[in-house]
Scaffold this motif. Sequence first.
Motif, mmCIF file in Angstrom:
data_model
loop_
_atom_site.group_PDB
_atom_site.id
_atom_site.type_symbol
_atom_site.label_atom_id
_atom_site.label_comp_id
_atom_site.label_asym_id
_atom_site.label_seq_id
_atom_site.Cartn_x
_atom_site.Cartn_y
_atom_site.Cartn_z
ATOM 1 N N PRO A 72 0.869 -1.192 -0.111
ATOM 2 C CA PRO A 72 0.081 -0.040 -0.191
ATOM 3 C C PRO A 72 0.740 1.231 -0.072
ATOM 4 C CG PRO A 72 -0.111 -1.053 2.199
ATOM 5 C CD PRO A 72 0.564 -2.074 1.103
ATOM 6 N N GLU A 73 1.940 1.244 0.402
ATOM 7 C CA GLU A 73 2.955 2.300 0.646
ATOM 8 C C GLU A 73 3.293 3.104 -0.787
ATOM 9 O OE1 GLU A 73 4.210 -0.535 3.709
ATOM 10 O OE2 GLU A 73 3.571 -0.782 1.891
ATOM 11 N N LEU A 74 2.938 2.186 -1.956
ATOM 12 C CA LEU A 74 3.246 2.613 -3.201
ATOM 13 C C LEU A 74 2.331 3.676 -3.643
ATOM 14 C CD1 LEU A 74 4.438 -0.611 -5.106
ATOM 15 C CD2 LEU A 74 5.779 1.106 -4.044
ATOM 16 N N PHE A 75 0.968 3.598 -3.133
ATOM 17 C CA PHE A 75 -0.078 4.428 -3.655
ATOM 18 C C PHE A 75 -0.315 5.634 -2.688
ATOM 19 C CE2 PHE A 75 -0.557 0.439 -5.086
ATOM 20 C CZ PHE A 75 -0.932 0.381 -6.133
ATOM 21 N N VAL A 76 0.797 6.073 -1.853
ATOM 22 C CA VAL A 76 0.802 7.120 -1.195
ATOM 23 C C VAL A 76 1.258 8.379 -2.055
ATOM 24 C CG1 VAL A 76 1.706 8.620 0.528
ATOM 25 C CG2 VAL A 76 1.337 6.166 1.017
#
Length: 547
Positions: free
Chosen positions: A49-53
């Motif tokens: 999910p960090e990639l979508f920050v």
Amino acid sequence: MRRRRFLQASLLGAALAGAGAAAPGLSGIGLPRADALPVGVDEYRRLVPELFVPPPAPPDHSEVVVVGSGFGASVAALRLAEAGNRVTMLERGMRWPRDPHREIFTTDLLADGRGYHHRTHFTGPTGIPVVCDDFAGVLDVVDYPNMSVWRGAAVGGGSIVFTGVMIAPERHFFEHVFGGRLSYDEMTSTWYPKVRSMLRLDPMPDDIYNAAEFTHSRRWDDDARAAGYSPHRIDGIWDWDVVRAELAGSVRRSAVAGESNLGNSNGAKFDLTQNYIPAAEATGRTLVCHGHRVLAVGQDGDGRYRLDVQAVDPTGAVLRTTTITCDRLVLGAGSIGTTELLVKARHTGSLPNLDERVGRGWGTNGDAVLVRSFALTEGFGGDQGAPSASRIVDESGLPLSLENWFVAGTAKDVGMLASLGMTLDPTRADFAYDPGADRAVLNWPVGGERESVDALRAVHNAMAQAGGTIPGASPMAEDVNATFTAHPLGGAVLGEATDGYGRVHGHPGLYVVDGALIPGSTGTANPSLTIAALAERNIARIIADGR
């Protein structure tokens, strides 16, 4: 996704197991396609999910903009920030987290969209095909006529996707490449040690070398000795304590399971996101903006540099397009990225004083992958590790080196041994601008790697014969594959397109700090240490001179 990958792994694993037990040469084995069917953005959002920050937005104007985040760029960002400059770092790839237990990165064997940068299919030197999603994976593969180039696309650049070898070339090879434009004594007394200390470089410890997962390393060394060579240990960027934790089962297996080309989720590789980049951020004067593609660069009449920039999400969707400016511009986007920007700027006139030497002197570092296979049922009995243990040098013909390498893209025991070869190949190519495609195109000659292949094959065959193995791994791979490079070098060569410290002629405040400075070769050695050390040297002089 799990079901698809299970079925895929079952099919491919069965074929590879059969290949490992095949007759000499692994002939007659038909491998299925390693089709990682599209899994959907939601699955990547769940996994990482960090990639979508959303990425941070760069300021409209910065004192310094650094394009890229690889070895040269990260060195430049840290040292310029330490000197009091406000630095904005622009990286087209994503910022990937680390986790000791999660699968942050995909595996080499069954790669999905996290592996390859906005590419839907890929076949590496071992001949195993992969089909994957169009997503912001960490390894960007650019195909030119007659040559395929591998490069990093993530915060950390090439340090995320390389095999971790960081060594200096031998003096006579270094001096053959650089001539009088760079002092070997200066590099070995000051700049190589500075980088080695920062990156904690050291060779593979004996306890790891003797583990079952590095049986291939010991066998490689035995075969080299049997062929009359003296393999020696080489420095790596690995955190050996994390590798030990993998062997002990306390963290997810990664390095010891042949993962490297597509990243190491648990931090086993001590990449730039664990040293230079956080150190630059810790100064409070560096902003890292991931997911920002630099489309073009230019210079205004007031001397400020301008950059056309696209912010993108992991799917490639454009979030915004802006133009930002800076007082000083540092190009560290790698040999390909930096050269493309400069060649385009010369063609369009946005950097009007660039001369004809921009785009010249590009080479592959003489790269090649060499594979040999066991006869009958001989193998290693389990997963094999990625870190390289040793190296040999041969000067009987075209000077070259071979490094002990894992079989990229397999990890499983398929009855093969691999080497990464590098020669002192004199072949060079130029970049030309293609206005129809709006890109710079490499003019690599047909068969330009032939001399390297012939020299490497002679050494490879000698090791194969001495060790009772068979050159090649039919039907997956030929014995020598040199139609790719993971070490692109040149395009803005030191002392030619730039002065002796990477300052681009005709444009004060414009610097090159990456592999574009290297004249096509680092003397049969992996380029990363030399690139970082050269950046340390050049930025120190630029800061001292104030220009």
